[in-house]
Enzyme design. Structure first.
Site, PDB file in Angstrom:
ATOM      1  N   GLU A  46       0.824  -1.205   0.000  1.00  0.00           N
ATOM      2  CA  GLU A  46       0.000   0.000   0.000  1.00  0.00           C
ATOM      3  C   GLU A  46       0.863   1.261   0.000  1.00  0.00           C
ATOM      4  O   GLU A  46       1.839   1.366   0.747  1.00  0.00           O
ATOM      5  CB  GLU A  46      -0.897  -0.008   1.247  1.00  0.00           C
ATOM      6  CG  GLU A  46      -1.833   1.186   1.357  1.00  0.00           C
ATOM      7  CD  GLU A  46      -2.576   1.221   2.681  1.00  0.00           C
ATOM      8  OE1 GLU A  46      -3.633   1.873   2.739  1.00  0.00           O
ATOM      9  OE2 GLU A  46      -2.105   0.604   3.663  1.00  0.00           O
ATOM     10  N   LYS A 119     -10.355   2.873  -1.595  1.00  0.00           N
ATOM     11  CA  LYS A 119     -10.457   2.176  -0.307  1.00  0.00           C
ATOM     12  C   LYS A 119     -11.766   2.514   0.396  1.00  0.00           C
ATOM     13  O   LYS A 119     -12.096   3.683   0.600  1.00  0.00           O
ATOM     14  CB  LYS A 119      -9.253   2.558   0.545  1.00  0.00           C
ATOM     15  CG  LYS A 119      -9.126   1.854   1.883  1.00  0.00           C
ATOM     16  CD  LYS A 119      -7.789   2.239   2.515  1.00  0.00           C
ATOM     17  CE  LYS A 119      -7.560   1.601   3.861  1.00  0.00           C
ATOM     18  NZ  LYS A 119      -6.215   1.968   4.409  1.00  0.00           N
ATOM     19  N   CYS A 156      -5.679  -2.579   2.682  1.00  0.00           N
ATOM     20  CA  CYS A 156      -5.347  -2.501   4.108  1.00  0.00           C
ATOM     21  C   CYS A 156      -6.555  -2.697   5.028  1.00  0.00           C
ATOM     22  O   CYS A 156      -6.991  -3.813   5.215  1.00  0.00           O
ATOM     23  CB  CYS A 156      -4.607  -1.205   4.403  1.00  0.00           C
ATOM     24  SG  CYS A 156      -3.647  -1.267   5.945  1.00  0.00           S
TER      25      CYS A 156
END
Length: 290
Positions: A46, A119, A156
């Protein structure tokens, strides 16, 4: 594309304490090494362009963000993917007008961009103050039909949510990938989340009968130590390849996707789902309107 029967995946793990140019070049070199070892899908970690800047709230860090259009790192990865004939999910800090996102572009093996994912779950806690920087993603969960299979990618904090993994599976994923940046908790030195992180991810593999792979960074970034432990796991939740807490390199694994599709059907997890009973999952507090 027709269903791919087999895929070889590599997840890259390295320190990212350098300049943008140094970090991108380091990532490029690891991609090349992984491709030389036979990888067809290669996952960097990431926000690999720089150190993990989200541990504190600093307004000048917004200068790191760039639009998708004309993004130099994405363009470099597209050229690299085309040269090597590999798929590369590219994580980056996106500026879209006045909005900022933690985003990823899926680059196919011909160098084309298949689409954008932003995200969905944004953490906010000591050392991981991402809500200061990023809006929650508005793309929904994405699965891309790449040269080497149907691939879903979470970023993540997404990796802790079974809903994210299940949604990608329902959209047709044969492989789940998670670029991440996870390590020590600055407010509690005794809190080591490495094993719970592994267990959560392996649970996605088991409950969805799907290979799961994650790429983390390593190194000490101003007292925040990232614990690596990147891995490739099979549909049983077994580690096929796993790195330690500090080494730089890549974890490599080959998965028989045709076999896992058959096992997924045979186990019946998707046959026996009861979507009509899951209304509470679409609420914030578990309430259900009649």
């Amino acid at each position: 594309m027709s269903a791919v029967e087999s895929v070889t995946v590599a997840v890259i793990q390295c320190s990212l304490n350098g300049t943008l140019e140094e970090n991108v070049e380091k990532t490029v070199q690891w991609v090349r090494k992984a491709a030389a070892a036979g990888a067809q899908v290669i996952l960097p970690s990431e926000l690999f362009e720089g150190p993990y800047f989200c541990k504190t709230e600093v307004e000048t860090e917004f200068l790191r963000a760039k639009p998708v259009e004309g993004h130099a790192t994405i363009a470099a990865m597209c050229a690299l993917a085309k040269e090597l004939g590999v798929v590369i999910p590219v994580s980056f800090f996106e500026k879209a007008g006045q909005a900022y996102y933690n985003s990823l572009v899926m680059v196919d093996a011909d160098g084309s961009q298949l689409g954008l994912y932003r995200k969905s779950h944004i953490p906010d806690g000591p050392g991981y103050e991402e809500k200061y920087y990023f809006r929650p993603g508005d793309t929904g969960f994405q699965v891309w039909d790449t040269r080497f299979g149907h691939i879903g990618v979470g970023i993540c904090w997404d990796q802790w949510y079974p809903e994210c993994a299940r949604a990608m599976m329902l959209k047709g994923a044969d492989l789940l990938l998670y670029p991440t940046a996870i390590g020590t908790e600055p407010h509690d030195a005794s809190l080591d989340t490495r094993d719970p992180w592994h267990r959560a991810m392996l649970g996605h593999a088991v409950s969805n009968i799907v290979p799961v792979c994650a790429a983390n960074r390593v190194g000490d970034e101003g007292g925040q130590v990232f614990y690596g432990s990147s891995f490739c796991a099979n549909h049983r939740g077994d580690f096929v390849s796993v790195l330690d807490r500090s080494e730089e390199g890549f974890a490599l694994a080959t998965f028989d996707l045709g076999y896992t599709r058959r096992m997924r059907a045979a186990w019946g997890f998707f046959r026996d789902r009861r979507p009509e009973l899951y209304g509470a999952l679409a609420t914030a507090d578990g309430s259900r309107k009649v």
